[in-house]
Design an enzyme around this catalytic site. Structure first.
Site, PDB file in Angstrom:
ATOM      1  N   LYS A   1      31.559   7.722  22.585  1.00 23.09           N
ATOM      2  CA  LYS A   1      31.023   7.396  23.489  1.00 23.09           C
ATOM      3  C   LYS A   1      32.050   6.843  24.516  1.00 23.09           C
ATOM      4  CE  LYS A   1      26.365   8.335  23.468  1.00 23.09           C
ATOM      5  NZ  LYS A   1      25.646   9.318  24.354  1.00 23.09           N
TER       6      LYS A   1
ATOM      7  N   TYR B   1      28.138   0.242  23.538  1.00 25.40           N
ATOM      8  CA  TYR B   1      28.884  -0.054  22.700  1.00 25.40           C
ATOM      9  C   TYR B   1      30.585   0.580  22.838  1.00 25.40           C
ATOM     10  CZ  TYR B   1      26.287   3.569  20.096  1.00 25.40           C
ATOM     11  OH  TYR B   1      25.612   4.765  19.685  1.00 25.40           O
TER      12      TYR B   1
HETATM   13  P1  NAP Z   1      17.142  11.729  20.749  1.00 27.22           P
HETATM   14  O1  NAP Z   1      15.673  11.768  21.195  1.00 27.22           O
HETATM   15  O2  NAP Z   1      17.513  11.806  19.317  1.00 27.22           O
HETATM   16  O3  NAP Z   1      17.837  12.913  21.619  1.00 27.22           O
HETATM   17  C1  NAP Z   1      19.199  13.466  21.271  1.00 27.22           C
HETATM   18  C2  NAP Z   1      18.996  14.973  21.853  1.00 27.22           C
HETATM   19  O4  NAP Z   1      20.173  15.464  21.541  1.00 27.22           O
HETATM   20  C3  NAP Z   1      17.683  15.940  21.238  1.00 27.22           C
HETATM   21  O5  NAP Z   1      16.951  16.320  22.112  1.00 27.22           O
HETATM   22  C4  NAP Z   1      18.648  16.847  20.440  1.00 27.22           C
HETATM   23  O6  NAP Z   1      17.841  18.004  20.406  1.00 27.22           O
HETATM   24  C5  NAP Z   1      19.825  16.973  21.125  1.00 27.22           C
HETATM   25  N1  NAP Z   1      20.982  17.506  20.380  1.00 27.22           N
HETATM   26  C6  NAP Z   1      21.653  16.737  19.067  1.00 27.22           C
HETATM   27  N2  NAP Z   1      22.584  17.666  18.758  1.00 27.22           N
HETATM   28  C7  NAP Z   1      22.514  18.767  19.650  1.00 27.22           C
HETATM   29  C8  NAP Z   1      23.392  19.794  19.524  1.00 27.22           C
HETATM   30  N3  NAP Z   1      24.566  19.938  18.702  1.00 27.22           N
HETATM   31  N4  NAP Z   1      23.406  20.647  20.436  1.00 27.22           N
HETATM   32  C9  NAP Z   1      22.425  20.373  21.568  1.00 27.22           C
HETATM   33  N5  NAP Z   1      21.537  19.543  21.621  1.00 27.22           N
HETATM   34  C10 NAP Z   1      21.766  18.671  20.543  1.00 27.22           C
HETATM   35  O7  NAP Z   1      17.847  10.311  21.400  1.00 27.22           O
HETATM   36  P2  NAP Z   1      17.699   9.645  22.669  1.00 27.22           P
HETATM   37  O8  NAP Z   1      17.340   8.032  22.286  1.00 27.22           O
HETATM   38  O9  NAP Z   1      16.914  10.517  23.652  1.00 27.22           O
HETATM   39  O10 NAP Z   1      19.135   9.688  23.113  1.00 27.22           O
HETATM   40  C11 NAP Z   1      19.485  10.425  24.593  1.00 27.22           C
HETATM   41  C12 NAP Z   1      20.873   9.746  24.991  1.00 27.22           C
HETATM   42  O11 NAP Z   1      20.946   8.523  25.397  1.00 27.22           O
HETATM   43  C13 NAP Z   1      22.014  10.014  24.013  1.00 27.22           C
HETATM   44  O12 NAP Z   1      23.365  10.443  24.391  1.00 27.22           O
HETATM   45  C14 NAP Z   1      22.060   8.748  23.332  1.00 27.22           C
HETATM   46  O13 NAP Z   1      23.226   8.417  22.803  1.00 27.22           O
HETATM   47  C15 NAP Z   1      21.897   7.870  24.355  1.00 27.22           C
HETATM   48  N6  NAP Z   1      21.419   6.524  24.230  1.00 27.22           N
HETATM   49  C16 NAP Z   1      20.188   6.255  24.025  1.00 27.22           C
HETATM   50  C17 NAP Z   1      19.632   4.825  23.643  1.00 27.22           C
HETATM   51  C18 NAP Z   1      18.219   4.407  23.277  1.00 27.22           C
HETATM   52  O14 NAP Z   1      18.075   3.431  23.477  1.00 27.22           O
HETATM   53  N7  NAP Z   1      17.391   5.459  23.114  1.00 27.22           N
HETATM   54  C19 NAP Z   1      20.593   3.985  23.876  1.00 27.22           C
HETATM   55  C20 NAP Z   1      22.198   4.153  24.275  1.00 27.22           C
HETATM   56  C21 NAP Z   1      22.357   5.656  24.350  1.00 27.22           C
HETATM   57  P3  NAP Z   1      18.139  19.242  19.304  1.00 27.22           P
HETATM   58  O15 NAP Z   1      17.550  18.581  18.170  1.00 27.22           O
HETATM   59  O16 NAP Z   1      16.710  20.212  19.757  1.00 27.22           O
HETATM   60  O17 NAP Z   1      19.050  20.001  19.395  1.00 27.22           O
END
Ligand code: NAP
Length: 282
Positions: free
Chosen positions: A175, A160
């Site tokens: 992003k 997106y």
């Molecule tokens: P997630 O499980 O919610 O992971 C987000 C991670 O970021 C958590 O481990 C969290 O750890 C950490 N985090 C959040 N705020 C932070 C901060 N201020 N400082 C340091 N760490 C922080 O989400 P995910 O799905 O695995 O996403 C991982 C990446 O992939 C992201 O960049 C997301 O935008 C991208 N993405 C995911 C999808 C999907 O389908 N899942 C699709 C498109 C893009 P703590 O809570 O321990 O800080």
């Protein structure tokens, strides 16, 4: 029929010791896709530092990597805090050695209508996703340049970035900034031996998502709406990440790789049924 399933989790794509002796830092590496990417780096011999806010997340991530026989540590970090970032790099250097690969994976992720989004919500997501990526990347680069060692940065984007999307004003704008930043940093730092790429995942369900997104998750049904006929498997993202940061990609920089089963390309004049934002995210 759709696209075939990938090889099983645990299958190696790169030579087994591709990252032996290397230190990889993954922000947000204790959950979801960050953990999946950290796992594939660890499988290839890397010592991995998981940097995030929540102790339990970090401990879960470290445990999973240690179960593979890898060296792993957790370091407390909020990527919005520039002073803390320098201390985090110091701590990783003291425990594992200087960081060779940085994965900017941390993100805030909560869909909201733009008109209902508080200033704090907007700032928080932009701060984590865009500012956090910039701050961690510049700290990494300053150290690599000073020590005259090569390095690789992998930013995590989203499709997106190019389209925007309902409920994602904050995240999509941030992003988009990350995708653009990838290019500026790549051209600035190629002469210094540092590559900067970006990986844009499509739909990769996992069980660490926040409750609001977890409740909407249905991999079977979601997969049928994707041209590939299936959702992504987190370890597929791990393979792409380990390739992009490896010596096998040493002429590849400034690139955003989309891994989404052609999902974002299916937009045309005739679109799926329109659902207003009030119904999608009341
Ligand atoms: P997630 O499980 O919610 O992971 C987000 C991670 O970021 C958590 O481990 C969290 O750890 C950490 N985090 C959040 N705020 C932070 C901060 N201020 N400082 C340091 N760490 C922080 O989400 P995910 O799905 O695995 O996403 C991982 C990446 O992939 C992201 O960049 C997301 O935008 C991208 N993405 C995911 C999808 C999907 O389908 N899942 C699709 C498109 C893009 P703590 O809570 O321990 O800080």
């Amino acid at each position: 029929m759709g696209l075939p399933a990938p090889p099983q989790l645990g299958t190696s794509m790169l030579p087994p010791d591709t990252y032996r002796g290397k230190v990889v830092m993954v922000t947000g590496g204790g959950t979801g896709l960050g953990k999946a990417m950290a796992t594939e780096f660890a499988r290839l011999g890397a010592a991995v530092a998981i940097a995030s806010r929540n102790t339990e997340h970090r401990e879960n991530g470290v445990r999973a990597l240690e179960e593979l026989g890898a060296q792993a540590i957790g370091v407390a970090l909020d990527v919005r805090d520039d002073a803390a970032i320098a201390m985090t790099f110091d701590e990783i250097e003291a425990q594992l050695g200087s960081v060779d690969v940085l994965v900017n994976n941390a993100a805030g992720n909560f869909p909201s209508q733009a008109v209902k989004m508080s200033a704090n919500a907007w700032r928080s997501v932009v701060d984590i996703v865009l500012n956090g990526t910039f701050l961690c990347s510049t700290e990494f680069a300053r150290r690599a340049i000073e020590h005259q060692v090569p390095g690789a940065i992998l930013n995590i984007g989203a499709t997106y970035s190019w389209t925007g999307g309902p409920g994602t004003a904050h995240s999509a704008a941030a992003k988009a900034g990350v995708t653009n930043l990838t290019q500026s940093l790549a051209v600035e730092w190629a002469p210094k031996g540092i590559r900067v790429n970006c990986l844009a995942p499509g739909l990769f369900p996992h069980n660490d998502l926040p409750p609001v997104l977890l409740a909407r998750q249905n991999p079977q049904a979601d997969g049928q709406r994707i041209p590939a006929g299936r959702v992504g498997r987190p370890h597929e993202l791990g393979w792409a990440a380990t390739y992009l940061c490896s010596p096998f990609a040493s002429y590849l920089t400034g690139h955003t790789l989309v891994l989404d089963g052609a999902n974002w390309l299916r937009r045309g004049l005739s679109m799926p049924d329109f659902v207003p934002i009030d119904e999608q995210f009341p």
